[in-house]
Design a protein around this motif. Structure first.
Motif, mmCIF file in Angstrom:
data_model
loop_
_atom_site.group_PDB
_atom_site.id
_atom_site.type_symbol
_atom_site.label_atom_id
_atom_site.label_comp_id
_atom_site.label_asym_id
_atom_site.label_seq_id
_atom_site.Cartn_x
_atom_site.Cartn_y
_atom_site.Cartn_z
ATOM 1 N N THR A 34 -1.724 10.501 -14.973
ATOM 2 C CA THR A 34 -2.493 11.175 -16.027
ATOM 3 C C THR A 34 -3.014 10.166 -17.039
ATOM 4 O O THR A 34 -4.154 10.262 -17.510
ATOM 5 C CB THR A 34 -1.621 12.233 -16.729
ATOM 6 O OG1 THR A 34 -1.178 13.191 -15.768
ATOM 7 C CG2 THR A 34 -2.396 12.939 -17.831
ATOM 8 N N ALA A 35 -2.168 9.189 -17.390
ATOM 9 C CA ALA A 35 -2.578 8.160 -18.346
ATOM 10 C C ALA A 35 -3.725 7.326 -17.799
ATOM 11 O O ALA A 35 -4.679 7.006 -18.520
ATOM 12 C CB ALA A 35 -1.387 7.267 -18.680
ATOM 13 N N SER A 36 -3.659 6.993 -16.516
ATOM 14 C CA SER A 36 -4.737 6.246 -15.883
ATOM 15 C C SER A 36 -6.047 7.027 -15.931
ATOM 16 O O SER A 36 -7.102 6.489 -16.279
ATOM 17 C CB SER A 36 -4.367 5.936 -14.425
ATOM 18 O OG SER A 36 -5.475 5.425 -13.716
ATOM 19 N N ILE A 83 1.616 9.117 -6.206
ATOM 20 C CA ILE A 83 1.844 10.539 -5.947
ATOM 21 C C ILE A 83 2.947 11.098 -6.834
ATOM 22 O O ILE A 83 2.835 12.197 -7.375
ATOM 23 C CB ILE A 83 2.189 10.768 -4.450
ATOM 24 C CG1 ILE A 83 0.966 10.464 -3.584
ATOM 25 C CG2 ILE A 83 2.662 12.206 -4.215
ATOM 26 C CD1 ILE A 83 1.269 10.470 -2.091
ATOM 27 N N THR A 84 4.023 10.333 -7.001
ATOM 28 C CA THR A 84 5.186 10.846 -7.739
ATOM 29 C C THR A 84 5.126 10.566 -9.240
ATOM 30 O O THR A 84 5.870 11.176 -10.000
ATOM 31 C CB THR A 84 6.483 10.233 -7.180
ATOM 32 O OG1 THR A 84 6.444 8.809 -7.345
ATOM 33 C CG2 THR A 84 6.651 10.580 -5.708
ATOM 34 N N GLY A 85 4.256 9.676 -9.666
ATOM 35 C CA GLY A 85 4.206 9.298 -11.086
ATOM 36 C C GLY A 85 3.156 10.080 -11.860
ATOM 37 O O GLY A 85 2.084 9.547 -12.194
ATOM 38 N N TYR A 88 0.811 -1.218 0.000
ATOM 39 C CA TYR A 88 0.000 0.000 0.000
ATOM 40 C C TYR A 88 0.848 1.274 0.000
ATOM 41 O O TYR A 88 0.630 2.161 -0.842
ATOM 42 C CB TYR A 88 -0.966 -0.015 1.191
ATOM 43 C CG TYR A 88 -2.205 -0.833 0.924
ATOM 44 C CD1 TYR A 88 -3.317 -0.265 0.313
ATOM 45 C CD2 TYR A 88 -2.266 -2.179 1.283
ATOM 46 C CE1 TYR A 88 -4.469 -1.021 0.064
ATOM 47 C CE2 TYR A 88 -3.406 -2.931 1.038
ATOM 48 C CZ TYR A 88 -4.499 -2.349 0.424
ATOM 49 O OH TYR A 88 -5.616 -3.091 0.171
ATOM 50 N N PRO A 89 1.810 1.432 0.894
ATOM 51 C CA PRO A 89 2.622 2.664 0.846
ATOM 52 C C PRO A 89 3.482 2.765 -0.418
ATOM 53 O O PRO A 89 3.722 3.872 -0.914
ATOM 54 C CB PRO A 89 3.492 2.579 2.105
ATOM 55 C CG PRO A 89 3.470 1.158 2.514
ATOM 56 C CD PRO A 89 2.148 0.620 2.093
ATOM 57 N N VAL A 90 3.933 1.623 -0.941
ATOM 58 C CA VAL A 90 4.733 1.650 -2.172
ATOM 59 C C VAL A 90 3.886 2.155 -3.337
ATOM 60 O O VAL A 90 4.309 3.029 -4.111
ATOM 61 C CB VAL A 90 5.308 0.247 -2.480
ATOM 62 C CG1 VAL A 90 5.904 0.203 -3.882
ATOM 63 C CG2 VAL A 90 6.373 -0.126 -1.457
#
Length: 335
Positions: free
Chosen positions: A54-56, A47-49, A39-41
């Protein structure tokens, strides 16, 4: 499409050391400890990607616009999309450790594949990044005699699978790292088909070397580029062509997957004059089938880049609509 926007130019996130660490946690702490770490990974990657996020959101918005999602997607649904990818990664580990067998898989349209298996007849399987294609390892390791040869196009994929094979090498899945589709590769694959083996290649990512060699077809309401390579390979091998999906079922069962087969062609044969038309027909059926199952399993398509980013139309690109119009005009002139 510029080189920088092509999916293969997006660096792989994570490292081999990180994968090894995660697998150690899984092996010695079990699936539940792995879930606590997951979950944290996934939240960090979400958050950083920005590009992947955006693609999702674009993909989910298109599903909504096409009527496949009742509610307008939000960030929470996009995060669930990322989580689904993480859960799929855990299930891959279960497959590689032999914890998922054919007993935990629902067979759908298995009658398309079974006669080939019984007759020891090889086939080309054009897969996708919808679902968990690695579950085919369960099929290959379940006393069926099936042998799969999976074409991979990135160094990361090969390294990752070498790491996994160190956990369980007793699986009849051969990974073939491909840099280009040349005559030597075609001859080798033909030999494998003749031996009754199966060649698996993804059809929902464009070429890593020549991105402009694509066929355009509508996908979720917008023209999208599909690589010509897998479908040209079908014409070279002239064998049955299938699609295969391994999708997490809507079930309470821990490892319930739907293993789905669809036939694209009993065998591709074309002449020089009909090549583009036959390629267009194959891509049309592939794109429509892929869309059908994206609609049924919306959070299981793991292409986190702008799938609809288009090339400049050039001599290497085919538009299926133009092909159909051209063929119609040719028929009229021949009457």
């Amino acid at each position: 499409m510029t080189t920088t926007s092509h999916w293969s130019s997006m660096g792989e996130r994570g490292s081999k050391l990180g994968l090894k660490t995660f697998l150690l946690f899984y092996q010695y702490g079990g699936r539940y400890l792995a879930l606590l770490i997951l979950y944290p990974v996934i939240l960090y990657f979400f958050i950083t990607g920005k590009t992947s996020r955006t693609a999702s959101q674009k993909y989910l918005a298109k599903l909504h616009q096409a009527g496949y999602l009742a509610k307008k997607p939000n960030l929470w649904l996009s995060f669930k999309h990322f989580l689904a990818m993480g859960f799929a990664a855990l299930d891959k580990v279960d497959v590689w450790l032999g914890k998922i067998s054919m007993n935990s898989i629902n067979h759908i349209n298995y009658a398309i594949f079974e006669p080939l298996l019984v007759a020891n007849k090889g086939a080309l399987i054009i897969g996708s990044h919808l679902g968990n294609l690695e579950v085919c390892r369960a099929l290959a390791n379940d006393n069926t005699g099936a042998c799969f040869n999976v074409l991979v196009f990135t160094e990361h994929a090969q390294q990752f699978n070498e790491l996994i094979n160190s956990l369980n090498s007793d699986v009849k899945v051969n990974l073939i790292e491909v840099t280009e589709m040349g005559p030597a590769l075609a001859i080798m694959l033909q030999e494998k088909i003749n031996q009754g083996e199966y060649v698996v290649i993804a059809g929902d990512r464009t070429s890593t070397t020549v991105a402009s060699r694509v066929i355009y077809h509508d996908f979720l309401g917008e023209q999208a580029p599909f690589s010509q390579g897998p479908f040209i390979l079908a014409g070279i091998l002239q064998c049955p062509v299938l699609m295969m999906f391994c999708l997490k079922a809507a079930s309470s069962s821990k490892h319930a997957y739907d293993l789905i087969f669809e036939e694209l062609s009993p065998g591709v044969h074309w002449r020089r004059k009909t090549r583009d038309l036959e390629l267009s027909k194959l891509v049309k059926k592939y794109a429509e089938t892929l869309e059908k199952y994206c609609a049924r399993y919306p959070l299981q398509w793991f292409n986190f880049f702008d799938f609809w980013q288009q090339d400049s139309i050039n001599s290497n690109s085919i538009n299926s609509n133009n092909i159909n119009t051209q063929q119609s005009n040719n028929i009229k002139r021949n009457r």
